[in-house]
Design an enzyme around this catalytic site. Structure first.
Site, PDB file in Angstrom:
ATOM      1  N   HIS A 226      -9.336  33.014 -12.840  1.00 18.73           N
ATOM      2  CA  HIS A 226      -8.891  32.536 -13.884  1.00 18.73           C
ATOM      3  C   HIS A 226      -6.992  32.376 -13.327  1.00 18.73           C
ATOM      4  CE1 HIS A 226      -8.188  33.661 -18.233  1.00 18.73           C
ATOM      5  NE2 HIS A 226      -7.859  32.632 -18.137  1.00 18.73           N
ATOM      6  N   SER A 248      -6.237  35.220 -21.065  1.00 17.21           N
ATOM      7  CA  SER A 248      -6.133  34.688 -22.108  1.00 17.21           C
ATOM      8  C   SER A 248      -4.023  34.735 -22.537  1.00 17.21           C
ATOM      9  CB  SER A 248      -7.051  34.435 -22.807  1.00 17.21           C
ATOM     10  OG  SER A 248      -7.642  33.565 -21.930  1.00 17.21           O
ATOM     11  N   ARG A 376      -3.833  25.209 -30.899  1.00 15.65           N
ATOM     12  CA  ARG A 376      -3.398  25.029 -29.696  1.00 15.65           C
ATOM     13  C   ARG A 376      -3.122  23.357 -29.347  1.00 15.65           C
ATOM     14  NH1 ARG A 376      -5.410  28.658 -25.003  1.00 15.65           N
ATOM     15  NH2 ARG A 376      -5.899  30.429 -26.364  1.00 15.65           N
TER      16      ARG A 376
HETATM   17  O1  SAT Z   1      -9.869  29.495 -25.808  1.00 17.34           O
HETATM   18  S1  SAT Z   1     -10.228  28.768 -24.731  1.00 17.34           S
HETATM   19  O2  SAT Z   1     -10.994  29.734 -23.914  1.00 17.34           O
HETATM   20  O3  SAT Z   1     -10.202  27.721 -24.290  1.00 17.34           O
HETATM   21  C1  SAT Z   1      -8.296  29.589 -23.905  1.00 17.34           C
HETATM   22  C2  SAT Z   1      -8.589  30.886 -22.901  1.00 17.34           C
HETATM   23  O4  SAT Z   1      -9.299  31.780 -24.208  1.00 17.34           O
HETATM   24  O5  SAT Z   1      -7.758  31.342 -22.597  1.00 17.34           O
HETATM   25 MN    MN Z   2      -7.670  31.245 -19.971  1.00 21.77          MN
END
Ligand code: SAT
Ligand code: MN
Length: 592
Positions: A226, A248, A376
């Site tokens: 990641h 994230s 997003r």
């Molecule tokens: O929602 S996603 O998993 O695509 C983005 C993230 O959580 O990093």
């Molecule tokens: Mn991510």
């Protein structure tokens, strides 16, 4: 569409299960995608934005109950519970297949089944892998067409091979009670039902490129992480690459697209983006670690993105982008989100589809926000002004440094270097971070998130740690150096101490200098830390005492942290590498 027997057999099976009215194979041709956009606009699934200001851009709103990844409904269905490990939800594969088939059966009736052949990584790259996703959502098709390479060419390179990942997505009723995101690592299979949000349904992303691929990497001797990948070019034109793992919504996209401070730009420093979320890494012919970005676009967090915080990300969203759950400014037919600029739109629709009242906006109350905190943008990587020449090449870039980090108001210093690879693996395994809106659940709670992979590791995390240690043994003295950073330290009033964003380049420069043996450091119990004078503060309004405060190792707090880790690591039982226990004992002794 293909003569691949395994593909045709699977398509036959899912067709029988799902009962679509129609099957459409995604060819990758623009004409087909444009037709789908038109269909989605006609049905209201997409809203076409201002063609002059945002050409080729669309807005989509998800259901209000479907706005983030759902970790509590995400399962690793390996044959044994031990192989999923203590950090994953597990279910017996037979039982889960049955449950999911029962949920999905007949759910495409009256609908079209889209078949998306996709490549993670440049098509045909030795580091790339193929997947096929079936979905009943045009939104998913159009997002996949941005985030991955799709179409006939993928089937061509796949040929007769059975080395491809099966991805079944069924929107069903978007019923949160029947929502499941399931990975079957031993079968190269993903099934996702009752969601239509990003990471739950763009199956190439977290489900394949992390959960399934981490398992494949373990079996095949490579790594799926990641991590963002960025290149730093010095005034001599030499480029060095680093990979960095943060949970994230902790600023991976911002770091990946950073603009150096002016004094460094004037000297000739440049930053090039290779990836902002996922890295696949293999040992190359010369024994070094090479990374590709398996994705083809950015699925970035919109709120907080602006010209100052991330000029390049914002520029990437100016054409051919899909926005999800941001606000619609009716006056201009463009998009808006908290932190885009100071001009709150007067005539806007919020992410829930209601008229937005700017006068009621209250920063402390998320219900008054125009855009969802996890809204997003899905933007093509080619739009990014600083996209690296290497991005599309497929050979990968050699990694000099690996950086871990989390969002920690206290404790973790601005930066430190691990003592060696094995210690660096321990540092990565020790990452804790405050939770964000990227996953459903409470925000701001500190939780352990080893290597920022907690929600994404497709097998037993104890084995994953061991795999990291084994990779280090293979890499030997060619191994990248491992660091930890924390941009999020707060003072007692809750203000961020370090300016972050472009100024993080100052820390990256120290990191690269350390890799070349050019920068000083002091050895402490937890690793090598820069002295305040080792971080270049040119043009920065931060005094030495302040910098010292975030470059200190608080002995009591770190002793407590080690005790907390000892507790946490217990869950891995005998799969925990014994090196970790020794390191904790060592660090505690050295802290005294
Ligand atoms: O929602 S996603 O998993 O695509 C983005 C993230 O959580 O990093
Ligand atoms: Mn991510």
């Amino acid at each position: 569409m293909t003569t691949n027997v395994t593909v045709n057999q699977w398509i036959k099976e899912v067709t029988e299960l799902l009962s679509p009215d129609k099957i459409v194979w995604i060819t990758g041709e623009e004409e087909q995608l444009e037709g789908l956009r038109k269909t989605a606009v006609a049905s209201g699934e997409l809203i076409k934005l201002n063609e002059e200001l945002l050409p080729g851009c669309y807005l989509h709103r998800t259901r209000q109950n479907d706005v983030a990844r759902v970790e509590d409904r995400t399962f690793i269905c390996s044959k044994t519970k031990e192989n999923a490990g203590p950090t994953n939800n597990w279910c017996d594969p037979k039982e889960m297949y049955q449950k999911l088939y029962d949920i999905a059966r007949g759910s495409y009736r009256g609908r079209t089944m889209y078949v998306i052949p996709f490549s993670m990584g440049p098509i045909g790259s030795p580091l790339a892998k193929v997947g096929i996703e079936v979905t009943d959502s045009i939104y998913v098709v159009l997002n996949m067409a941005i985030m991955t390479r799709v179409g006939n060419k993928v089937l061509e390179v796949l040929g007769d091979s059975n080395d491809w990942v099966r991805g079944l997505h069924a929107s069903c009723d978007i019923d949160p009670e029947k929502r499941y995101i399931c990975q079957f690592p031993e079968d190269n299979t993903i099934i996702s039902v009752n969601s239509a949000y990003g990471g739950n349904v763009l199956l190439g992303k977290k489900c394949f490129a992390l959960r399934i691929a981490s398992y494949q990497g373990w079996k095949e001797g490579w790594m799926a992480e990641h991590m963002l990948i960025l290149g730093i070019e010095n005034p001599k034109g030499e480029k060095k690459y680093v990979a960095a793992a943060f949970p994230s919504a902790c600023g991976k996209t911002n770091l990946a697209m950073l603009i150096p401070p002016k004094y460094l730009r004037d000297k000739g420093y440049k930053v090039w983006t290779v990836g902002d979320d996922i890295a696949w890494m293999r040992i190359g012919q010369d024994g070094r670690l090479y990374a590709i970005n398996p994705e083809n676009g950015f699925f970035g967090v919109a709120p907080g993105t602006n010209e100052k915080s991330n000029f390049n990300a914002l520029a990437s969203t100016k054409k051919n982008t899909i926005f999800t759950n941001v606000a619609l400014d009716l006056d201009t037919n463009t998009v808006w989100w908290e932190g885009l600029n100071k001009d709150l739109p007067k005539n806007a629709i919020d992410w829930k589809g209601n008229k937005w009242d700017a006068s009621k906006f209250d920063k402390a109350n998320k219900d008054t926000y125009a855009a969802h905190p996890n809204s997003r943008f899905t933007a093509p990587a080619v739009n990014c002004p600083c996209i690296s020449d290497e991005f599309d090449k497929g050979a990968g870039v050699p990694i000099s440094a690996i950086i871990f980090g989390g969002r920690r108001a206290k404790l973790a210093p601005l930066v430190y270097q691990s003592k060696n690879w094995a210690n660096g693996v321990f540092v990565g395994a020790s990452v804790s971070s405050e939770t964000t809106a990227a996953a459903a659940g409470a925000v701001g709670v500190v939780r352990h998130d080893p290597m920022a992979m907690l929600p994404f590791c497709g097998y037993n995390m104890g084995d994953y740690f061991q795999h990291w240690l084994d990779m280090g043994k293979k890499l030997g003295d060619k191994a990248p150096k491992i660091f930890n950073v924390n941009w999020f330290r707060q003072d007692d009033e809750g203000n961020f101490v370090w300016p972050g964003f472009g100024d993080n380049m100052r820390v990256l420069n120290w990191i690269l200098d350390r890799c070349e043996g050019k920068a000083d450091a002091v050895e402490t119990a937890i690793g090598y830390l820069p002295r305040p004078e080792d971080i270049d503060l040119t043009d920065l309004d931060i005094d030495r005492a302040t910098l010292e405060s975030i470059l200190a190792v608080d002995k009591d707090a770190w002793t407590a942290e080690m005790d907390g880790l000892t507790e946490y690591f217990k869950k891995f039982g005998d799969r925990l590498p014994k090196e970790f226990t020794e390191m904790i004992a060592n660090i505690k002794a050295n802290l005294k």
